[in-house]
Structures are given as C-alpha cells and as structure tokens.
Motif scaffolding. Structure first.
Motif, PDB file in Angstrom:
ATOM      1  N   ALA A 113      -8.722   8.122   5.642  1.00 44.08           N
ATOM      2  CA  ALA A 113      -8.899   9.199   6.610  1.00 44.08           C
ATOM      3  C   ALA A 113      -8.530  10.551   6.010  1.00 44.08           C
ATOM      4  N   PHE A 114      -7.444  10.566   5.229  1.00 43.97           N
ATOM      5  CA  PHE A 114      -6.989  11.826   4.632  1.00 43.97           C
ATOM      6  C   PHE A 114      -7.528  12.018   3.222  1.00 43.97           C
ATOM      7  N   ARG A 115      -8.258  11.009   2.720  1.00 45.75           N
ATOM      8  CA  ARG A 115      -8.843  11.084   1.382  1.00 45.75           C
ATOM      9  C   ARG A 115      -7.778  11.371   0.328  1.00 45.75           C
ATOM     10  N   THR A 116      -6.712  10.578   0.397  1.00 48.24           N
ATOM     11  CA  THR A 116      -5.605  10.736  -0.540  1.00 48.24           C
ATOM     12  C   THR A 116      -5.185   9.375  -1.085  1.00 48.24           C
ATOM     13  N   THR A 117      -4.479   9.410  -2.199  1.00 46.54           N
ATOM     14  CA  THR A 117      -3.814   8.238  -2.756  1.00 46.54           C
ATOM     15  C   THR A 117      -2.317   8.476  -2.611  1.00 46.54           C
ATOM     16  N   ASP A 118      -1.661   7.634  -1.815  1.00 45.10           N
ATOM     17  CA  ASP A 118      -0.266   7.868  -1.445  1.00 45.10           C
ATOM     18  C   ASP A 118       0.695   7.013  -2.255  1.00 45.10           C
ATOM     19  N   VAL A 119       1.825   7.612  -2.591  1.00 45.63           N
ATOM     20  CA  VAL A 119       2.940   6.885  -3.179  1.00 45.63           C
ATOM     21  C   VAL A 119       4.150   7.112  -2.291  1.00 45.63           C
ATOM     22  N   LEU A 120       5.132   6.223  -2.395  1.00 44.57           N
ATOM     23  CA  LEU A 120       6.331   6.366  -1.576  1.00 44.57           C
ATOM     24  C   LEU A 120       7.465   6.947  -2.403  1.00 44.57           C
ATOM     25  N   ILE A 121       8.022   8.041  -1.917  1.00 48.57           N
ATOM     26  CA  ILE A 121       9.184   8.683  -2.534  1.00 48.57           C
ATOM     27  C   ILE A 121      10.449   8.090  -1.925  1.00 48.57           C
ATOM     28  N   VAL A 122      11.416   7.742  -2.757  1.00 52.69           N
ATOM     29  CA  VAL A 122      12.707   7.236  -2.297  1.00 52.69           C
ATOM     30  C   VAL A 122      13.794   8.084  -2.946  1.00 52.69           C
ATOM     31  N   LEU A 123      14.621   8.734  -2.118  1.00 54.11           N
ATOM     32  CA  LEU A 123      15.618   9.672  -2.647  1.00 54.11           C
ATOM     33  C   LEU A 123      16.975   9.461  -1.978  1.00 54.11           C
ATOM     34  N   PRO A 124      17.830   8.612  -2.551  1.00 56.79           N
ATOM     35  CA  PRO A 124      19.202   8.497  -2.046  1.00 56.79           C
ATOM     36  C   PRO A 124      19.958   9.805  -2.283  1.00 56.79           C
ATOM     37  N   ILE A 125      20.752  10.212  -1.329  1.00 58.18           N
ATOM     38  CA  ILE A 125      21.530  11.448  -1.483  1.00 58.18           C
ATOM     39  C   ILE A 125      22.410  11.370  -2.729  1.00 58.18           C
ATOM     40  N   GLU A 126      22.977  10.182  -2.987  1.00 55.98           N
ATOM     41  CA  GLU A 126      23.880  10.032  -4.128  1.00 55.98           C
ATOM     42  C   GLU A 126      23.166  10.191  -5.459  1.00 55.98           C
ATOM     43  N   SER A 127      21.825  10.146  -5.470  1.00 62.47           N
ATOM     44  CA  SER A 127      21.068  10.252  -6.714  1.00 62.47           C
ATOM     45  C   SER A 127      20.553  11.652  -6.995  1.00 62.47           C
ATOM     46  N   ILE A 128      20.766  12.577  -6.058  1.00 59.65           N
ATOM     47  CA  ILE A 128      20.236  13.925  -6.246  1.00 59.65           C
ATOM     48  C   ILE A 128      20.874  14.580  -7.462  1.00 59.65           C
ATOM     49  N   SER A 129      20.054  15.151  -8.289  1.00 58.79           N
ATOM     50  CA  SER A 129      20.496  15.770  -9.530  1.00 58.79           C
ATOM     51  C   SER A 129      21.576  16.818  -9.277  1.00 58.79           C
TER      52      SER A 129
END
Length: 292
Positions: free
Chosen positions: A260-276
């Motif tokens: 429908a959106f004509r996109t290829t989606d990936v899932l982002i996973v970002l734990p707060i403890e991993s933020i640079s």
C-alpha cells in the motif's frame, strides 16, 4: 560507549523533575531551535495538520495508496491515530494557528496504551510478542509515521524530532523504542547493498531478537559479506535509518514489503541502555540540549 540502566534511571528522574518545572511554568514545549519548536499535539486540529503532512509526503510524493475516504479528505489516517500521541515540529515564524505551523511529525505509542488498544502498528508486519515477553519489566514505545515537509528536511528539524522523542521517552520512563523504518519501493533486491549491511552488521540478537512474520518475511541477506562496502551501504540508506544506527539501534530479522505504501520496511530496535554516549552527551541525559 553505552549508558548503563542505572544511569538511564537517573536521567529519567532528572527529566521528570524538569517536566514538573515546565508544567509549573505553563509550557509543554519539549525543545526549541530558533523559530522551530517541538511538542505533542494539543488539539484535534493539530492532529489533522499532522495527517495532512503525512498525506502530502506519503501519498502525493511517494505514491502510497490510502482508502477512498482518506483520498477524498487528503489525509493519511488509520485507527492508531486515535490512541497515539502525535509529536510535532512547528515553525512559529509562520503566522496563523498552530495547526498551520506544523512542518514535521512523529507518532508515538506507549506499551501501556497499546495494550488496551489492540497492540502496536508494527505487529502487523513483525512478530513482537516474543520480544515483549522476554522483557516483562520493561516499558516499550513505538515510533512511527515519521514525516517532514520537503523544505524542512534539515539537520535542525531532525534534531528536534529526536529531541522531542527522547524527552517524551524519558518523561514516560521508556526502556526501549522500536518501529518500522522504510526504504522506498516494494522490491527489496533494489536495496540489496544496504539491507545486506544491516543484516550482517546490525542484526538484533539474544533477548532483543525479533523477526518479520513468516508469511511476510523477505530476506535481507542478499549479498556475500565480502561484496558489501560499508561506506557505500550507509550512503544508500534513508537518512532516518542511518540516524537510528548512529544512535545505537539494531535491526530485526527480515524485511517486509508494504504494498500500500510502496515501501520495504525493516524493524528498528533501540534499547535506551544502548544509545550511543555521543548522542546522550549531545542531547543531554535529561533531554536538556534544546529544552525551552
């Protein structure tokens, strides 16, 4: 460099105090750079303005298909809009009502809200249940529908969107963020270099592993590792995905084609403890970098 869980809790306490101070002064602005400011939508008119921006970008610019009623209204709308908070960037130099000043938006959905509203949007593409079950004591938040008007696609606008999301996450004591991010087009093979790099270098594993639903799963590992040039792969990525990687995000296993959106989606996973640590120092562990 990563932030430890204890430090994240201290940061959350600091922001909670800052938020209380802001409320006592009668402001809900989460950040400001020049005439641009970020905050959560206050009115139905502002949410409508966010949906109008999404329509302009997703439908008119990118060719997404939306239901006939949405086409008639010129709005990108779905059921999650009723339960999400809508983070906005507003250009206060524009004369008129606040809904006319909205130039960017991000949709935020906390786990406690999603639990009572039928789940997360990302669950339509990715199997989140095992991930959530492995972290029963953590608070998750979904980020989605990131959208910026063309003339505002600048560093400062993106900084304010992240400033707002970071401040919001700390205010609500969020432990991890996730959400779908998109490559243009519905042919994953056209993004073989970038997808292969993500799979080989940023795949979420262990307790953070998550995968696309089996019936929608499209492999991301499309090229041998020796053929993947990191610099070229990064340059081929959408700015939003590249920005998430810099923050310290991981990627779920498998891509999903959203026809429908004509996109290829990936899932982002970002734990707060991993933020640079670099970005924590830049925005402030209490989200005070651009605070009003």
């Amino acid at each position: 460099m990563t932030i430890e869980i204890a430090e994240a809790e201290v940061a959350a306490e600091a922001l909670a105090s800052a938020c209380q101070a802001s409320l006592s002064k009668g402001t809900d602005v989460l950040g400001r750079i020049g005439p641009l400011e970020t905050r959560v939508a206050r009115t139905d008119a502002e949410i409508d303005a966010a949906q109008a921006i999404r329509y302009r970008v997703f439908v008119q610019e990118m060719g997404a298909q939306v239901p006939p009623d949405a086409m008639r209204r010129g709005r990108d709308i779905d059921a999650w809009d009723l339960v999400c908070d809508h983070l906005l960037v507003l250009d206060t130099s524009i004369e008129g009502d606040a809904d006319e000043q909205v130039v960017a938006t991000y949709r935020l959905l906390r786990q406690d809200v999603a639990r009572h509203a039928g789940g997360f949007y990302s669950q339509t593409e990715f199997d989140l249940e095992p991930l959530l079950a492995r972290h029963p004591g953590k608070r998750f938040m979904e980020l989605g529908r990131s959208c910026v008007l063309p003339q505002y696609r600048t560093k400062r606008t993106m900084e304010l969107l992240w400033q707002g999301a970071w401040a919001y996450a700390l205010k609500h004591r969020v432990d991890a963020m996730f959400g779908c991010a998109s490559f243009a087009g519905s042919v994953p093979e056209e993004h073989a270099l970038a997808l292969s790099f993500l799979h080989q270098n940023a795949l979420a594993g262990g307790d953070w592993a998550v995968a696309a639903h089996a019936e929608q799963y499209r492999t991301m590992d499309l090229m041998p590792s020796e053929a993947v040039n990191a610099r070229k792969a990064l340059s081929a990525m959408p700015p939003l995905i590249k920005g998430y990687l810099r923050l310290g995000a991981m990627i779920g296993d498998g891509a999903v084609v959203d026809h429908a959106f004509r996109t290829t989606d990936v899932l982002i996973v970002l734990p707060i403890e991993s933020i640079s640590g670099r970005y924590l120092n830049y925005y402030g562990a209490d989200a005070g970098r651009f605070a009003s």
